[in-house]
Design a protein around this motif. Structure first.
Motif, PDB file in Angstrom:
ATOM      1  N   VAL B 124       0.735  -1.196   0.171  1.00 15.69           N
ATOM      2  CA  VAL B 124       0.125   0.036   0.069  1.00 15.69           C
ATOM      3  C   VAL B 124       0.882   1.256   0.163  1.00 15.69           C
ATOM      4  N   ALA B 125       1.677   1.187   0.720  1.00 11.59           N
ATOM      5  CA  ALA B 125       2.705   2.455   0.874  1.00 11.59           C
ATOM      6  C   ALA B 125       3.389   2.835  -0.451  1.00 11.59           C
ATOM      7  N   ASP B 126       3.673   1.819  -1.408  1.00 12.61           N
ATOM      8  CA  ASP B 126       4.401   2.064  -2.700  1.00 12.61           C
ATOM      9  C   ASP B 126       3.081   2.482  -3.669  1.00 12.61           C
ATOM     10  N   ILE B 127       1.849   1.757  -3.631  1.00  7.28           N
ATOM     11  CA  ILE B 127       0.717   2.029  -4.459  1.00  7.28           C
ATOM     12  C   ILE B 127       0.405   3.589  -4.278  1.00  7.28           C
ATOM     13  N   VAL B 128       0.263   4.019  -3.009  1.00  6.23           N
ATOM     14  CA  VAL B 128      -0.237   5.338  -2.664  1.00  6.23           C
ATOM     15  C   VAL B 128       1.317   6.432  -2.875  1.00  6.23           C
ATOM     16  N   GLY B 129       2.406   5.929  -2.399  1.00  8.40           N
ATOM     17  CA  GLY B 129       3.626   6.823  -2.353  1.00  8.40           C
ATOM     18  C   GLY B 129       4.317   7.018  -3.642  1.00  8.40           C
ATOM     19  N   GLU B 130       3.859   6.316  -4.640  1.00  9.23           N
ATOM     20  CA  GLU B 130       5.098   6.320  -5.719  1.00  9.23           C
ATOM     21  C   GLU B 130       4.797   7.455  -6.419  1.00  9.23           C
ATOM     22  N   ALA B 131       3.738   7.813  -6.865  1.00 11.76           N
ATOM     23  CA  ALA B 131       3.584   8.740  -7.489  1.00 11.76           C
ATOM     24  C   ALA B 131       3.865  10.272  -7.229  1.00 11.76           C
ATOM     25  N   PRO B 132       3.496  10.390  -5.752  1.00 13.77           N
ATOM     26  CA  PRO B 132       4.019  11.860  -5.261  1.00 13.77           C
ATOM     27  C   PRO B 132       5.383  11.970  -5.172  1.00 13.77           C
ATOM     28  N   VAL B 133       6.076  10.802  -5.007  1.00 20.56           N
ATOM     29  CA  VAL B 133       7.681  10.924  -4.729  1.00 20.56           C
ATOM     30  C   VAL B 133       8.231  11.178  -6.364  1.00 20.56           C
ATOM     31  N   VAL B 134       7.768  10.393  -7.285  1.00 20.56           N
ATOM     32  CA  VAL B 134       8.263  10.576  -8.670  1.00 20.56           C
ATOM     33  C   VAL B 134       7.848  12.041  -9.153  1.00 20.56           C
ATOM     34  N   HIS B 135       6.877  12.550  -8.825  1.00 23.11           N
ATOM     35  CA  HIS B 135       6.510  13.980  -9.339  1.00 23.11           C
ATOM     36  C   HIS B 135       7.079  15.021  -8.407  1.00 23.11           C
ATOM     37  N   GLY B 136       7.920  14.616  -7.372  1.00 26.83           N
ATOM     38  CA  GLY B 136       8.383  15.587  -6.692  1.00 26.83           C
ATOM     39  C   GLY B 136       7.683  16.442  -5.578  1.00 26.83           C
ATOM     40  N   LEU B 137       6.546  15.904  -5.399  1.00 26.88           N
ATOM     41  CA  LEU B 137       5.602  16.407  -4.204  1.00 26.88           C
ATOM     42  C   LEU B 137       6.089  16.337  -2.901  1.00 26.88           C
ATOM     43  N   VAL B 138       6.796  15.153  -2.515  1.00 27.24           N
ATOM     44  CA  VAL B 138       7.200  14.924  -1.305  1.00 27.24           C
ATOM     45  C   VAL B 138       8.725  14.121  -1.609  1.00 27.24           C
ATOM     46  N   SER B 139       9.734  14.388  -0.485  1.00 27.75           N
ATOM     47  CA  SER B 139      10.727  13.673  -0.758  1.00 27.75           C
ATOM     48  C   SER B 139      10.604  11.957  -0.280  1.00 27.75           C
ATOM     49  N   ARG B 140      11.628  11.672  -0.909  1.00 25.84           N
ATOM     50  CA  ARG B 140      11.710   9.948  -0.291  1.00 25.84           C
ATOM     51  C   ARG B 140      11.424   9.735   1.028  1.00 25.84           C
ATOM     52  N   ALA B 141      12.266  10.547   2.028  1.00 28.03           N
ATOM     53  CA  ALA B 141      12.190  10.531   3.522  1.00 28.03           C
ATOM     54  C   ALA B 141      10.895  10.802   3.866  1.00 28.03           C
ATOM     55  N   GLN B 142      10.438  11.729   3.283  1.00 29.99           N
ATOM     56  CA  GLN B 142       8.899  12.134   4.056  1.00 29.99           C
ATOM     57  C   GLN B 142       7.688  11.296   3.586  1.00 29.99           C
ATOM     58  N   ARG B 143       8.042  10.068   2.570  1.00 32.77           N
ATOM     59  CA  ARG B 143       6.976   9.573   2.065  1.00 32.77           C
ATOM     60  C   ARG B 143       6.045   8.822   2.969  1.00 32.77           C
ATOM     61  N   ASP B 144       6.717   8.025   3.921  1.00 30.72           N
ATOM     62  CA  ASP B 144       5.775   7.160   4.552  1.00 30.72           C
ATOM     63  C   ASP B 144       4.861   8.173   5.557  1.00 30.72           C
ATOM     64  N   GLU B 145       5.347   9.347   6.000  1.00 28.24           N
ATOM     65  CA  GLU B 145       4.451  10.200   6.663  1.00 28.24           C
ATOM     66  C   GLU B 145       3.389  10.683   5.788  1.00 28.24           C
ATOM     67  N   TYR B 146       3.712  11.069   4.499  1.00 32.77           N
ATOM     68  CA  TYR B 146       2.760  11.558   3.711  1.00 32.77           C
ATOM     69  C   TYR B 146       1.492  10.527   3.390  1.00 32.77           C
ATOM     70  N   VAL B 147       2.032   9.187   3.132  1.00 31.83           N
ATOM     71  CA  VAL B 147       1.300   8.308   2.869  1.00 31.83           C
ATOM     72  C   VAL B 147       0.114   7.924   3.872  1.00 31.83           C
ATOM     73  N   ALA B 148       0.789   8.097   5.407  1.00 31.75           N
ATOM     74  CA  ALA B 148      -0.085   7.876   6.329  1.00 31.75           C
ATOM     75  C   ALA B 148      -1.152   8.859   6.473  1.00 31.75           C
TER      76      ALA B 148
END
Lengths: 320, 334
Positions: B124-148
């Motif tokens: 789920v973390a990759d399904i939801v988090g992949e696009a915002p990271v790729v498009h630079g909306l969030v950094s990789r480090a912040q991804r899990d927090e953003y997904v949560a």
């Protein structure tokens, strides 16, 4: 005279490696000739499995653990396989949700229909074809002669379902079990099929069990309704009684979830949570974790009560 | 309704035709000079559509009417054969350059099948988090927090992030699909039969989620469904399609109170209703014709109880019958 169908304390359980799944747990119901019974429930409520149990179609690892099913006075448990064969498709028949699964894709419609007729009647092929033709026009198929020579893939979804219905009805069964036959169809086609089924039951005195998740279809079609939840019938009665004055909180919740009954744009009243996994069921009321009226004593299974002569209810704290 | 602002999405005479690519035999025959008829489906024919900021437009019709194709063109998954698509008043093509990436992301799609639209091998973390990271909306480090955070918004517990799609029920999968769309901060969602596969009690929960997200985030929706009850509940305006054409469009209350087109009338009549007991069904005849060989004139005339000679010859144009209410029917002329 005995009822057309009488089920008493039916339990169909599945013995899996992960534990016993009580798909149908103590279901009792009754259907008279010429009446339509709506069997309503969400996925996993055991409504289809109740239908399969009546048809003797429960497969390993499932089996009917206890209970009695009587069709026109015959106890189905006493039947051997040849007797089942004489019954199924003849006195009792079933219509399934997906007509592509019921029709053989490599056989023409006439082959499939004639086979159904001649399996139960000692008639010539010509006479069997006559019956098929008559049955196809009765379910609203134009130019049945042409259609008999076609293959299932040449039909639209609605037409295929009509053919499946025609096959189920061709031997004039006493009892028809229809398992969500219009769910995959468009509204206008659904209306046409409901129209045909209603007419057929009224005219021929066939008893019909209509299995569905859609209370509004039941409202328009059925005389009686049984609401199932987690393998049990939680409420039953005439359509008017149950839908106008639901007593079980689950029935109330289902009715309130229908978008058409709510003020547009406002949040729908919803049932919180989701249906429990049938493996985790304990003895208590299965709905209690989602129920606004649940109390401590719901941990013990509520007994089935009869609030009026035609109703049954399985709830310790019913709505007034 | 007069609004000073531009519509969020506008379609002008958008059409989509699908042609079967010629097979080997047909190509050889063609080279030898034979002119074989080509099977062309007019999936969508000259459709105009307008969705304003924070507006919900319901698109209703039966299978094969072109509603999904239209939704996919709005969502940029399909290119139209002809016609113009505008986002905030400017053609879609003007947003192709790199700087307009966030504008392109502003349109997202929610798919019908919550089983087929999630990759079973992704967590789920990759399904939801992949696009915002790729498009630079969030950094990789912040991804899990953003997904949560995004999961919380759609009513899912953030602790499920490490799980795979098969571990969820249909309703939860729907929410994951919605979270995936929301993760790139869209302004507009195309929801294609987004609640059709769900049980009634779960459908109510997901519809409520759509209503809440609209209020919280000011989202606009193109809500595609065959279910008139659902459409009535969520939409501000409704567009009815039949065999590739728009036959009627109106504000929601107006459409249900005063349907004009015979097809809309029949559809509304056919909607199962809990209040209608032991009803006598009066279905419209026939089935939707094949879009490969649509009827001449008005596409609905073979099934229409009030069809007359002109309907067989001439396709009716959409004309206004009341303020904001358009219908394509010759009966309005007589």
């Amino acid at each position: 005279m005995s009822a057309l169908l009488e089920i008493e304390g039916l339990r169909t359980h599945f013995f899996t490696r992960a534990g016993v799944v009580k798909a149908v747990d103590d279901v009792s119901l009754r259907l008279e000739r010429g009446r339509i019974l709506g069997l309503v429930g969400e996925s996993g409520s055991g409504k289809s499995m109740t239908g399969y149990s009546i048809m003797g179609l429960v497969d390993e690892p499932g089996r009917i653990v206890s209970g009695r099913i009587e069709v026109a006075g015959t106890d189905l448990a006493t039947l051997d396989e040849p007797a089942w064969r004489r019954l199924r498709g003849n006195r009792v028949s079933m219509i399934f949700q997906d007509p592509m699964m019921t029709l053989n894709p490599v056989l023409r419609i006439d082959t499939q229909m004639v086979e159904a007729v001649r399996a139960h009647n000692n008639v010539s092929r010509r006479e069997a074809l006559d019956r098929c033709r008559a049955q196809l026009s009765r379910v609203g198929i134009a130019s049945p002669d042409e259609r008999l020579r076609a293959y299932p893939h040449q039909f639209s979804g609605g037409m295929r379902q009509r053919v499946a219905i025609a096959i189920a009805l061709v031997n004039h069964p006493d009892l028809v079990i229809a398992d969500e036959p219009t769910t995959a169809l468009d509204v206008t086609i659904q209306g046409q099929i409901l129209f045909e089924m209603q007419k057929l039951c009224r005219e021929s005195g066939t008893g019909l069990i209509w299995i569905t998740h859609d209370l509004s279809v039941v409202a328009g079609l059925a005389d009686d309704v049984c609401v199932m939840y987690a393998g049990r019938i939680v409420e039953s009665g005439t359509v008017d009684e149950v839908l106008d004055h639901p007593m079980h909180p689950y029935t109330r919740g289902l009715l309130d979830s229908i978008p058409g009954r709510n003020v547009p744009g406002r949040p729908l009243s919803q049932i919180p949570g989701m249906a429990p996994s049938p493996q985790d069921l304990d003895q208590g009321c299965a709905f209690r974790v989602r129920c606004p009226r649940a109390r401590e004593d719901c941990r013990v299974a509520p007994a089935t009560t009869r609030p009026t002569s035609q109703r049954t209810l399985r709830c310790g704290h019913p709505l007034p | 309704m007069i609004t000073s602002s531009l519509p969020l999405v506008e379609l002008r005479s958008v059409s989509k035709r699908f042609s079967r690519p010629a097979g080997v035999a047909a190509r050889i025959a063609h080279r030898l000079g034979a002119s074989a008829p080509q099977g062309t489906v007019h999936a969508v024919e000259a459709v105009d559509l307008r969705v304003d900021q924070s507006e919900v437009v319901g698109l209703v019709g039966e299978s094969g009417c072109g509603k999904s194709t239209l939704g996919r063109m709005v969502a940029r998954i399909l290119e139209p054969t002809s016609g113009e698509r505008l986002w905030k008043g400017r053609p879609y093509e003007e947003y192709e350059h790199e700087a307009a990436r966030s504008e392109r992301l502003a349109i997202q799609m929610i798919f019908q099948d919550p089983y087929a639209s999630l990759n079973p091998r992704m967590r789920v973390a990759d399904i939801v988090g992949e696009a915002p990271v790729v498009h630079g909306l969030v950094s990789r480090a912040q991804r899990d927090e953003y997904v949560a955070d995004t999961l919380g918004r759609v009513g899912l517990d953030p602790s499920i992030m490490r799980r795979f799609p098969h571990q969820f029920s249909g309703g939860q999968r729907s929410r994951i699909g919605i979270a995936r769309a929301l993760a790139v901060r869209p302004r507009f969602l195309v929801c294609d039969e987004a609640v059709a596969a769900l049980d009634v009690s779960i459908q109510a929960q997901v519809l409520n989620l759509f209503i809440r997200l609209r209020e919280e985030l000011g989202l606009a929706y193109l809500f595609i469904s065959h279910d008139l009850g659902v459409i009535r509940h969520v939409s501000d305006a409704v567009v009815v399609m039949y065999l590739g054409r728009v036959v009627e469009s109106a504000p929601v209350a107006e459409l249900y109170a005063h349907p004009n087109h015979p097809y809309t009338k029949a559809l509304i009549l056919e909607v199962p209703d809990v209040a209608a007991r032991r009803r006598r069904y009066t279905p419209i005849r026939g089935e939707i014709p094949s879009p490969l060989a649509p009827p001449t004139g008005c596409h609905f005339h073979p099934r229409c109880p009030r069809a007359f000679e002109r309907c067989r010859q001439e396709a009716p144009a959409l004309r206004e019958v009341a303020p904001g209410h358009a219908s394509a029917c010759h009966l309005n002329d007589s």
